[in-house]
Design a protein around this motif. Structure first.
Motif, PDB file in Angstrom:
ATOM      1  N   LEU A 132       1.081  -1.104  -0.013  1.00 36.61           N
ATOM      2  CA  LEU A 132      -0.020  -0.070   0.007  1.00 36.61           C
ATOM      3  C   LEU A 132       0.854   1.225   0.044  1.00 36.61           C
ATOM      4  CD1 LEU A 132      -2.582   1.215   0.218  1.00 36.61           C
ATOM      5  CD2 LEU A 132      -2.591   1.052   2.493  1.00 36.61           C
ATOM      6  N   PHE A 133       1.994   1.182   0.880  1.00 30.17           N
ATOM      7  CA  PHE A 133       2.939   2.194   0.761  1.00 30.17           C
ATOM      8  C   PHE A 133       3.626   2.571  -0.451  1.00 30.17           C
ATOM      9  CE2 PHE A 133       3.483   1.570   5.458  1.00 30.17           C
ATOM     10  CZ  PHE A 133       2.335   2.349   5.714  1.00 30.17           C
ATOM     11  N   LYS A 134       3.669   1.792  -1.392  1.00 30.07           N
ATOM     12  CA  LYS A 134       4.329   1.661  -2.612  1.00 30.07           C
ATOM     13  C   LYS A 134       3.398   2.463  -3.662  1.00 30.07           C
ATOM     14  CE  LYS A 134       7.833  -2.042  -2.517  1.00 30.07           C
ATOM     15  NZ  LYS A 134       8.290  -3.336  -3.008  1.00 30.07           N
ATOM     16  N   ILE A 135       2.279   1.965  -3.393  1.00 30.30           N
ATOM     17  CA  ILE A 135       1.076   2.270  -4.224  1.00 30.30           C
ATOM     18  C   ILE A 135       0.873   4.017  -4.023  1.00 30.30           C
ATOM     19  CG2 ILE A 135      -1.210   2.431  -4.898  1.00 30.30           C
ATOM     20  CD1 ILE A 135      -1.565  -0.512  -4.433  1.00 30.30           C
ATOM     21  N   ILE A 136       0.902   4.400  -2.652  1.00 25.99           N
ATOM     22  CA  ILE A 136       0.684   5.701  -2.137  1.00 25.99           C
ATOM     23  C   ILE A 136       2.076   6.524  -2.858  1.00 25.99           C
ATOM     24  CG2 ILE A 136       0.800   7.286  -0.345  1.00 25.99           C
ATOM     25  CD1 ILE A 136      -0.680   5.224   1.155  1.00 25.99           C
ATOM     26  N   HIS A 137       3.123   5.930  -2.560  1.00 27.47           N
ATOM     27  CA  HIS A 137       4.498   6.787  -3.344  1.00 27.47           C
ATOM     28  C   HIS A 137       4.172   6.980  -4.889  1.00 27.47           C
ATOM     29  CE1 HIS A 137       8.348   8.077  -3.469  1.00 27.47           C
ATOM     30  NE2 HIS A 137       8.858   7.201  -4.433  1.00 27.47           N
ATOM     31  N   LYS A 138       3.699   5.955  -5.570  1.00 21.26           N
ATOM     32  CA  LYS A 138       3.711   5.988  -6.975  1.00 21.26           C
ATOM     33  C   LYS A 138       2.396   7.196  -7.347  1.00 21.26           C
ATOM     34  CE  LYS A 138       4.076   2.592  -9.891  1.00 21.26           C
ATOM     35  NZ  LYS A 138       3.924   1.318 -10.679  1.00 21.26           N
ATOM     36  N   ILE A 139       1.467   7.240  -6.579  1.00 14.51           N
ATOM     37  CA  ILE A 139       0.421   8.097  -6.702  1.00 14.51           C
ATOM     38  C   ILE A 139       0.866   9.493  -6.449  1.00 14.51           C
ATOM     39  CG2 ILE A 139      -1.686   9.296  -5.715  1.00 14.51           C
ATOM     40  CD1 ILE A 139      -2.461   6.164  -5.155  1.00 14.51           C
ATOM     41  N   GLU A 140       1.856   9.810  -5.566  1.00 18.60           N
ATOM     42  CA  GLU A 140       2.594  10.975  -5.288  1.00 18.60           C
ATOM     43  C   GLU A 140       3.525  11.375  -6.471  1.00 18.60           C
ATOM     44  OE1 GLU A 140       4.150  10.487  -1.702  1.00 18.60           O
ATOM     45  OE2 GLU A 140       2.478  11.055  -0.594  1.00 18.60           O
ATOM     46  N   ASN A 141       4.185  10.570  -6.907  1.00 21.48           N
ATOM     47  CA  ASN A 141       5.365  10.653  -8.174  1.00 21.48           C
ATOM     48  C   ASN A 141       4.505  11.186  -9.342  1.00 21.48           C
ATOM     49  OD1 ASN A 141       7.463  10.899  -6.394  1.00 21.48           O
ATOM     50  ND2 ASN A 141       8.131   8.785  -6.810  1.00 21.48           N
ATOM     51  N   GLY A 142       3.384  10.200  -9.514  1.00 21.46           N
ATOM     52  CA  GLY A 142       2.541  10.526 -10.475  1.00 21.46           C
ATOM     53  C   GLY A 142       1.869  11.601 -10.723  1.00 21.46           C
ATOM     54  N   LYS A 143       1.516  12.302  -9.500  1.00 21.80           N
ATOM     55  CA  LYS A 143       0.812  13.681  -9.682  1.00 21.80           C
ATOM     56  C   LYS A 143       1.694  14.556  -9.843  1.00 21.80           C
ATOM     57  CE  LYS A 143      -2.058  14.272  -6.065  1.00 21.80           C
ATOM     58  NZ  LYS A 143      -2.695  14.304  -4.962  1.00 21.80           N
ATOM     59  N   ARG A 144       2.947  14.617  -9.618  1.00 17.89           N
ATOM     60  CA  ARG A 144       4.012  15.371  -9.767  1.00 17.89           C
ATOM     61  C   ARG A 144       4.482  15.478 -11.217  1.00 17.89           C
ATOM     62  NH1 ARG A 144       8.476  14.206  -5.058  1.00 17.89           N
ATOM     63  NH2 ARG A 144       7.149  15.219  -3.225  1.00 17.89           N
ATOM     64  N   ASN A 145       4.566  14.338 -11.719  1.00 19.76           N
ATOM     65  CA  ASN A 145       4.878  14.256 -13.209  1.00 19.76           C
ATOM     66  C   ASN A 145       3.885  14.977 -14.048  1.00 19.76           C
ATOM     67  OD1 ASN A 145       7.198  13.057 -12.482  1.00 19.76           O
ATOM     68  ND2 ASN A 145       6.315  10.930 -12.486  1.00 19.76           N
ATOM     69  N   LEU A 146       2.586  14.921 -13.543  1.00 18.10           N
ATOM     70  CA  LEU A 146       1.372  15.430 -14.442  1.00 18.10           C
ATOM     71  C   LEU A 146       1.604  16.941 -14.367  1.00 18.10           C
ATOM     72  CD1 LEU A 146      -1.677  13.191 -13.439  1.00 18.10           C
ATOM     73  CD2 LEU A 146      -0.156  13.352 -15.594  1.00 18.10           C
ATOM     74  N   THR A 147       2.238  17.462 -13.371  1.00 18.85           N
ATOM     75  CA  THR A 147       2.509  18.983 -13.319  1.00 18.85           C
ATOM     76  C   THR A 147       3.749  19.508 -13.627  1.00 18.85           C
ATOM     77  OG1 THR A 147       2.719  18.783 -10.845  1.00 18.85           O
ATOM     78  CG2 THR A 147       0.366  19.055 -11.736  1.00 18.85           C
ATOM     79  N   LEU A 148       4.554  18.865 -14.348  1.00 17.65           N
ATOM     80  CA  LEU A 148       5.796  19.136 -14.722  1.00 17.65           C
ATOM     81  C   LEU A 148       5.939  20.721 -15.689  1.00 17.65           C
ATOM     82  CD1 LEU A 148       7.815  15.891 -15.615  1.00 17.65           C
ATOM     83  CD2 LEU A 148       7.907  17.320 -13.708  1.00 17.65           C
TER      84      LEU A 148
END
Length: 352
Positions: A132-148
């Protein structure tokens, strides 16, 4: 005698009337209770019907689409959908502006995992938490990449911009004004007050870090220097050649924690590494900390590749952390050094 018989007949008639009234009253009471029961059941039925019609259902297609945009695998998406069903979560907006939009739901998933833990399935529960923590971390990074950011026009005024000279020393500058045509920066200064003014039309390396935690590196060409008021300013041209700096695997927490560290000598014996801690300890300050490493400042010059052991604070439950210096950099004052440490192992305290 006739009078007695007449009275007896009148009494019987009166008693019959009383019995009839009593029966009618009992029937009326029963009817009232029956009507109230029917109305209560009917009201409950109507409420259930309305709530079922108005109750939100998890939009699985929208969840799958958002998960794909954030880089989650099909297996990770299936895990989230399963937890949503188990925890009765009707809405999980993965692509949201704030973490609070999904923080409650993710915490409910975590609490569900914890509630299933027993003395027999501890290892399995820890694996579920880690997943679950890995999924949360990927969500956070994915949201960052969407706003580059892809153009320097997007940088807000008031942002701190870092200039790095040819010796690798960094100096802070301020983005005073950002217009569609150019950026106006303050001029970097050394500690002795000397202003750093590269030649006009030359390119200088700059870096910034936005509020969302994403750092960018870019080169900007100096257009001119100007002095509209009291202080001189540097004017640079906009650029689209912006590169996001490598994202960390783990989120870092800013801190100002005192610590001590010892040098560690690493030897290999029978294919295994042994870490020999040297006796002398040195003071340092931990500036930021994550699950994978930290940054410390010390007055002692340390070379890249050196292993050190950091004494952990007393309330962490960890005795010591061994790490390797992946990057050592002199501070602006040229006295202290910033050491970027990657952890290689941790030793828990013996609580017995």
């Amino acid at each position: 005698m006739p009078i007695l018989e007449a009275g007896r007949t009148f009494g019987m008639r009166q008693n019959s009337s009383l019995v009839l009234y009593a029966v009618l009253i009992v029937a009326a009471v029963i009817l009232i209770f029956v009507i109230r029961y029917i109305f209560s059941r009917l009201s409950a039925f109507v409420k259930d019907t309305v709530s079922k019609k108005t109750q939100k259902k998890l939009d699985i297609d929208a969840l799958k689409s958002a998960a794909a945009k954030l880089g989650l695998s099909k297996e990770e998406t299936a895990v989230l959908i399963n937890y949503c069903r188990i925890c009765d979560i009707q809405e999980l907006p993965l692509i949201a502006e704030t973490e609070q939009c999904i923080g409650v739901q993710l915490k409910r998933m975590y609490n569900h995992i914890c509630s299933e833990e027993t003395e027999h399935n501890g290892a399995e529960t820890e694996d579920k938490k880690l997943a679950l923590f890995k999924i949360i971390h990927k969500i956070e990074n994915g949201k960052r990449n969407l706003t580059l950011v892809t153009n320097s026009i997007a940088f807000p005024s008031g942002l701190t911009v870092t200039y790095t000279d040819e010796k690798g020393i960094s100096y802070p500058m301020e983005l005073i004004k950002n217009t569609p045509v150019e950026m106006v920066l303050s001029i970097a200064q050394r500690r002795d007050g000397t202003r750093i003014k590269p030649e006009p039309l030359s390119k200088i390396p700059l870096s910034v870090q936005l509020k969302n935690g994403i750092a960018y590196f870019f080169e900007a060409r100096i257009v001119r220097y100007q002095q509209p008021k009291e202080f001189e300013e540097m004017v640079v041209a906009h650029t689209k050649n912006i590169r996001p700096m490598l994202q960390r695997r783990f989120k870092r927490i800013k801190t100002d924690m005192c610590c001590t560290f010892n040098a560690v000598k690493v030897i290999e014996k029978d294919g295994d590494k042994q870490y020999l801690v040297q006796p002398k300890a040195y003071p340092a300050i931990i500036n930021d900390l994550s699950a994978g490493g930290c940054k410390i400042r010390t007055m002692l010059p340390i070379h890249d590749g050196q292993y050190i052991q950091i004494a952990a604070p007393a309330d962490t439950g960890i005795d010591s952390i061994t790490g390797i210096v992946v990057k050592s950099k002199k501070d602006v004052d040229m006295k202290s050094s910033a050491l970027h440490i990657r952890f290689v192992r941790m030793t828990k305290k013996n609580t017995k």
